[in-house]
Write an enzyme that holds these catalytic residues in place. Structure first.
Site, PDB file in Angstrom:
ATOM      1  N   LEU A   1      -1.717  -9.038   9.639  1.00  0.00           N
ATOM      2  CA  LEU A   1      -0.066  -9.574   8.742  1.00  0.00           C
ATOM      3  C   LEU A   1       1.176  -9.468   9.473  1.00  0.00           C
ATOM      4  O   LEU A   1       1.896  -9.428   9.813  1.00  0.00           O
ATOM      5  CB  LEU A   1      -0.040  -8.450   7.532  1.00  0.00           C
ATOM      6  CG  LEU A   1       0.676  -8.482   7.033  1.00  0.00           C
ATOM      7  CD1 LEU A   1       0.031  -9.207   5.335  1.00  0.00           C
ATOM      8  CD2 LEU A   1       1.392  -7.781   6.091  1.00  0.00           C
ATOM      9  N   GLY A   2       0.960 -10.846  10.298  1.00  0.00           N
ATOM     10  CA  GLY A   2       1.676 -11.420  11.639  1.00  0.00           C
ATOM     11  C   GLY A   2       1.958 -12.328  10.305  1.00  0.00           C
ATOM     12  O   GLY A   2       2.371 -12.687   9.243  1.00  0.00           O
TER      13      GLY A   2
ATOM     14  N   ARG B   1      -8.820 -17.873  14.434  1.00  0.00           N
ATOM     15  CA  ARG B   1      -9.840 -18.694  15.400  1.00  0.00           C
ATOM     16  C   ARG B   1     -10.546 -17.968  15.205  1.00  0.00           C
ATOM     17  O   ARG B   1     -11.425 -16.803  15.170  1.00  0.00           O
ATOM     18  CB  ARG B   1      -9.019 -17.361  16.744  1.00  0.00           C
ATOM     19  CG  ARG B   1      -8.244 -18.268  17.419  1.00  0.00           C
ATOM     20  CD  ARG B   1      -8.114 -19.792  18.071  1.00  0.00           C
ATOM     21  NE  ARG B   1      -7.004 -20.166  18.932  1.00  0.00           N
ATOM     22  CZ  ARG B   1      -5.596 -20.440  17.622  1.00  0.00           C
ATOM     23  NH1 ARG B   1      -6.002 -20.870  16.669  1.00  0.00           N
ATOM     24  NH2 ARG B   1      -5.020 -21.331  18.752  1.00  0.00           N
TER      25      ARG B   1
ATOM     26  N   GLU C   1     -15.467 -24.197  18.886  1.00  0.00           N
ATOM     27  CA  GLU C   1     -14.921 -26.113  19.226  1.00  0.00           C
ATOM     28  C   GLU C   1     -15.477 -26.937  19.852  1.00  0.00           C
ATOM     29  O   GLU C   1     -14.973 -26.611  20.611  1.00  0.00           O
ATOM     30  CB  GLU C   1     -13.310 -25.770  17.966  1.00  0.00           C
ATOM     31  CG  GLU C   1     -13.594 -24.828  16.815  1.00  0.00           C
ATOM     32  CD  GLU C   1     -12.346 -24.701  16.686  1.00  0.00           C
ATOM     33  OE1 GLU C   1     -10.951 -25.313  17.004  1.00  0.00           O
ATOM     34  OE2 GLU C   1     -11.558 -23.734  15.610  1.00  0.00           O
TER      35      GLU C   1
ATOM     36  N   HIS D   1      -9.990 -28.073  11.832  1.00  0.00           N
ATOM     37  CA  HIS D   1      -9.005 -27.032  12.121  1.00  0.00           C
ATOM     38  C   HIS D   1      -7.632 -27.980  11.684  1.00  0.00           C
ATOM     39  O   HIS D   1      -7.236 -28.230  13.091  1.00  0.00           O
ATOM     40  CB  HIS D   1      -9.496 -26.849  13.734  1.00  0.00           C
ATOM     41  CG  HIS D   1      -8.391 -25.971  14.579  1.00  0.00           C
ATOM     42  ND1 HIS D   1      -8.854 -24.731  15.308  1.00  0.00           N
ATOM     43  CD2 HIS D   1      -7.082 -25.260  14.083  1.00  0.00           C
ATOM     44  CE1 HIS D   1      -8.131 -24.144  15.924  1.00  0.00           C
ATOM     45  NE2 HIS D   1      -7.190 -24.848  15.298  1.00  0.00           N
TER      46      HIS D   1
ATOM     47  N   ALA E   1      -4.952 -27.049   9.257  1.00  0.00           N
ATOM     48  CA  ALA E   1      -4.463 -25.425   8.767  1.00  0.00           C
ATOM     49  C   ALA E   1      -2.990 -26.005   9.205  1.00  0.00           C
ATOM     50  O   ALA E   1      -2.032 -25.926   8.378  1.00  0.00           O
ATOM     51  CB  ALA E   1      -4.364 -24.293   9.519  1.00  0.00           C
TER      52      ALA E   1
END
Length: 314
Positions: free
Chosen positions: A153-154, A232, A261, A279, A281
């Protein structure tokens, strides 16, 4: 004379143009290794890189003038922080510049998986939709009233929570410590999985988080559960996830990141109950401009002898 800086991976054209206005810019490098350093790199005072690219002790020591490592994104896992600290080198990242973009993409992936949007599109494209009276897709649970577990929850996780609240979801989380936020705290990841209907992974890459989402956690999430990962790839045991998706241990998953990846396991590609994206987002224009501007501001502050805007503790 312009200060010399080194660009490890290729950076966006807009950023490169602005960097060249103020600095002697070297790079990009074929790979992050001492033998790939361009001529003049010994004069570089700042290294521009990304968290997924290796910045190890060998590379750091091959740059005698280095005083700042600036990561374009939020990730810092590729940097040998102990070696940087020993050399007195500063470290910066993008802080929360892309958090809103990643959070909204996470919700998009959650909808795509839990509401079977990808499967529905394939259903239509295959010509299987004959009208509701003849054939239609099976019902699935909605999101309203369901329990969302957020692992981490950062900056990103907290924004996911606020967006999920608008979907009328109950929100719980597991973090290294309790946050002063109105969500249900779970002191273990397994406990969060047992409570949650769906889970979003939003943690940094570290030894602690590697394969934290394992077979036990997936089993606890349950046969109607969905997993989304926008953090990640190493946080999820991909072999365990494939087995869980293949055998119905969980209902579905949506992944924007992968352990190696750009390699994506063929087992994942073969499954219809997983949504796969490359990747992206953080690829909203607003997020990219914010990251670029923050990197430029950190460089300007550094060369002016002022505090960094987004320093990372070493």
């Amino acid at each position: 004379m312009k200060p010399t800086i080194l660009m490890a991976p290729r950076m966006p054209a807009r950023l490169v143009e602005r960097l060249q206005e103020h600095y002697t810019l070297l790079g990009p490098m074929e790979r992050s290794a001492p033998e790939a350093l361009p001529a003049g790199a010994d004069a570089a005072q700042a290294l521009l890189t990304i968290g997924t690219q290796k910045t190890d002790a060998a590379l750091i020591d091959a740059l005698p003038g280095l005083r700042l490592i600036a990561c374009y994104g939020t990730g810092i896992e590729g940097v040998d922080r102990a070696r940087a600290k020993a050399r007195g080198i500063l470290l910066s990242n993008a802080a929360d510049a892309n958090a809103a973009s990643v959070a909204e993409f996470a919700m998009g992936l959650l909808l795509a998986s839990a509401r079977q949007i990808g499967a529905a599109e394939r259903f239509v494209r295959a010509g299987r939709w004959k009208g509701n009276a003849v054939e239609r897709m099976a019902y699935v649970p909605g999101l309203a009233g369901r329990k969302l577990g957020i692992y981490g929850l950062g900056a990103v996780g907290s924004r996911i929570a606020s967006r999920a609240a608008a979907f009328e979801m109950s929100i719980g989380y597991h973090n290294r410590s309790r946050r002063d936020l109105p969500y249900l705290y779970h002191d273990s990841l397994l406990g969060l999985a047992e409570w949650a209907d769906v889970m979003i992974v939003a943690v940094r890459a570290s030894a602690e988080t590697r394969h934290a989402i394992n077979a036990e956690v997936l089993k606890a999430l349950g046969p109607q559960g969905h997993l989304v990962n926008i953090s990640r790839g190493i946080a999820v045991d991909e072999i365990a996830l494939c087995e869980a998706l293949e055998t119905g241990v969980i209902a579905g998953a949506a992944l924007d990141v992968y352990e190696h990846e750009p390699l994506v396991p063929d087992r994942l590609k073969a499954l219809d109950n997983v949504v796969l994206t490359p990747h992206i987002a953080a690829n909203a224009e607003t997020a990219q401009i914010a990251q670029q501007d923050l990197m430029l501001a950190n460089l300007a502050a550094f060369f002016a002898g002022k505090p960094l805007l987004s320093p990372v503790a070493l």
